[in-house]
Design a protein around this motif. Structure first.
Motif, PDB file in Angstrom:
ATOM      1  N   MET A   1       0.817  -1.178   0.000  1.00 12.36           N
ATOM      2  CA  MET A   1       0.000   0.000   0.000  1.00 12.36           C
ATOM      3  C   MET A   1       0.871   1.257   0.000  1.00 12.36           C
ATOM      4  SD  MET A   1      -3.183   0.804   0.286  1.00 12.36           S
ATOM      5  CE  MET A   1      -4.201   2.111   0.741  1.00 12.36           C
ATOM      6  N   ASP A   2       1.975   1.156   0.684  1.00  6.09           N
ATOM      7  CA  ASP A   2       2.901   2.276   0.759  1.00  6.09           C
ATOM      8  C   ASP A   2       3.496   2.572  -0.622  1.00  6.09           C
ATOM      9  OD1 ASP A   2       4.231   4.284   2.117  1.00  6.09           O
ATOM     10  OD2 ASP A   2       6.015   3.017   2.395  1.00  6.09           O
ATOM     11  N   PHE A   3       3.696   1.526  -1.401  1.00  2.01           N
ATOM     12  CA  PHE A   3       4.227   1.677  -2.756  1.00  2.01           C
ATOM     13  C   PHE A   3       3.260   2.490  -3.620  1.00  2.01           C
ATOM     14  CE2 PHE A   3       4.128  -0.016  -7.116  1.00  2.01           C
ATOM     15  CZ  PHE A   3       5.358   0.426  -7.553  1.00  2.01           C
ATOM     16  N   TRP A   4       1.961   2.159  -3.537  1.00  2.00           N
ATOM     17  CA  TRP A   4       0.968   2.851  -4.359  1.00  2.00           C
ATOM     18  C   TRP A   4       0.824   4.311  -3.957  1.00  2.00           C
ATOM     19  CZ3 TRP A   4      -0.178   0.800  -8.687  1.00  2.00           C
ATOM     20  CH2 TRP A   4      -0.221  -0.568  -8.856  1.00  2.00           C
ATOM     21  N   LEU A   5       0.971   4.610  -2.715  1.00  2.00           N
ATOM     22  CA  LEU A   5       0.868   5.997  -2.264  1.00  2.00           C
ATOM     23  C   LEU A   5       2.031   6.857  -2.759  1.00  2.00           C
ATOM     24  CD1 LEU A   5      -0.427   5.556   1.397  1.00  2.00           C
ATOM     25  CD2 LEU A   5      -1.684   6.392  -0.584  1.00  2.00           C
ATOM     26  N   SER A   6       3.152   6.254  -3.014  1.00  2.00           N
ATOM     27  CA  SER A   6       4.284   7.017  -3.533  1.00  2.00           C
ATOM     28  C   SER A   6       4.366   6.944  -5.061  1.00  2.00           C
ATOM     29  CB  SER A   6       5.585   6.510  -2.916  1.00  2.00           C
ATOM     30  OG  SER A   6       5.797   5.168  -3.286  1.00  2.00           O
ATOM     31  N   PHE A   7       3.860   5.882  -5.643  1.00  2.00           N
ATOM     32  CA  PHE A   7       3.969   5.687  -7.094  1.00  2.00           C
ATOM     33  C   PHE A   7       2.877   6.441  -7.870  1.00  2.00           C
ATOM     34  CE2 PHE A   7       3.019   3.087 -10.904  1.00  2.00           C
ATOM     35  CZ  PHE A   7       4.218   3.271 -11.565  1.00  2.00           C
ATOM     36  N   LEU A   8       1.623   6.422  -7.408  1.00  2.00           N
ATOM     37  CA  LEU A   8       0.516   7.055  -8.135  1.00  2.00           C
ATOM     38  C   LEU A   8       0.667   8.571  -8.272  1.00  2.00           C
ATOM     39  CD1 LEU A   8      -2.614   5.031  -7.030  1.00  2.00           C
ATOM     40  CD2 LEU A   8      -1.480   5.040  -9.229  1.00  2.00           C
ATOM     41  N   ILE A  11       3.034   9.220 -11.196  1.00  2.00           N
ATOM     42  CA  ILE A  11       2.392   8.957 -12.490  1.00  2.00           C
ATOM     43  C   ILE A  11       1.436  10.116 -12.841  1.00  2.00           C
ATOM     44  CG2 ILE A  11       0.793   7.416 -13.699  1.00  2.00           C
ATOM     45  CD1 ILE A  11       3.522   6.218 -13.409  1.00  2.00           C
TER      46      ILE A  11
END
Length: 98
Positions: A1-8, A11
């Motif tokens: 979940m932490d990955f998506w918060l930094s990746f989105l 993008i």
């Protein structure tokens, strides 16, 4: 979940930058196109203004021709009405005399 918060957000920022660049390019292209259209319209306007004298001559000539034909038609109509109405007036007078 932490990955998506930094990746989105990265993008989204990249897509917004691309959208901004495309918008700027389209804006510049539209400005160039409007300038070209303005030049064409100015050129056409100059050419039409150069023909204004010719149009005025044609308008004057047609006005004079219409005036002459109206006078001719009125004269012929008046003559024809005199001829036809005289016969009717004579017939009415003859009927009254009898």
């Amino acid at each position: 979940m932490d990955f998506w918060l930094s990746f989105l957000p990265v993008i989204i920022y990249i897509l917004l930058i691309i959208l901004l660049i495309v918008g700027i390019i389209l804006g510049i292209k539209s400005i160039i196109t409007v300038n070209k259209v303005e030049k064409v319209v100015d050129d056409v306007s100059e050419k039409v203004e150069s023909l204004n004298g010719l149009f005025q001559i044609v308008d004057f000539t047609t006005d004079k021709i219409v005036t002459m034909t109206d006078k001719i038609v009125d004269t012929v109509g008046a003559i024809a009405s005199k001829i036809f109405f005289r016969k009717k007036v004579k017939k009415v007078k003859e009927e009254e005399n009898e």
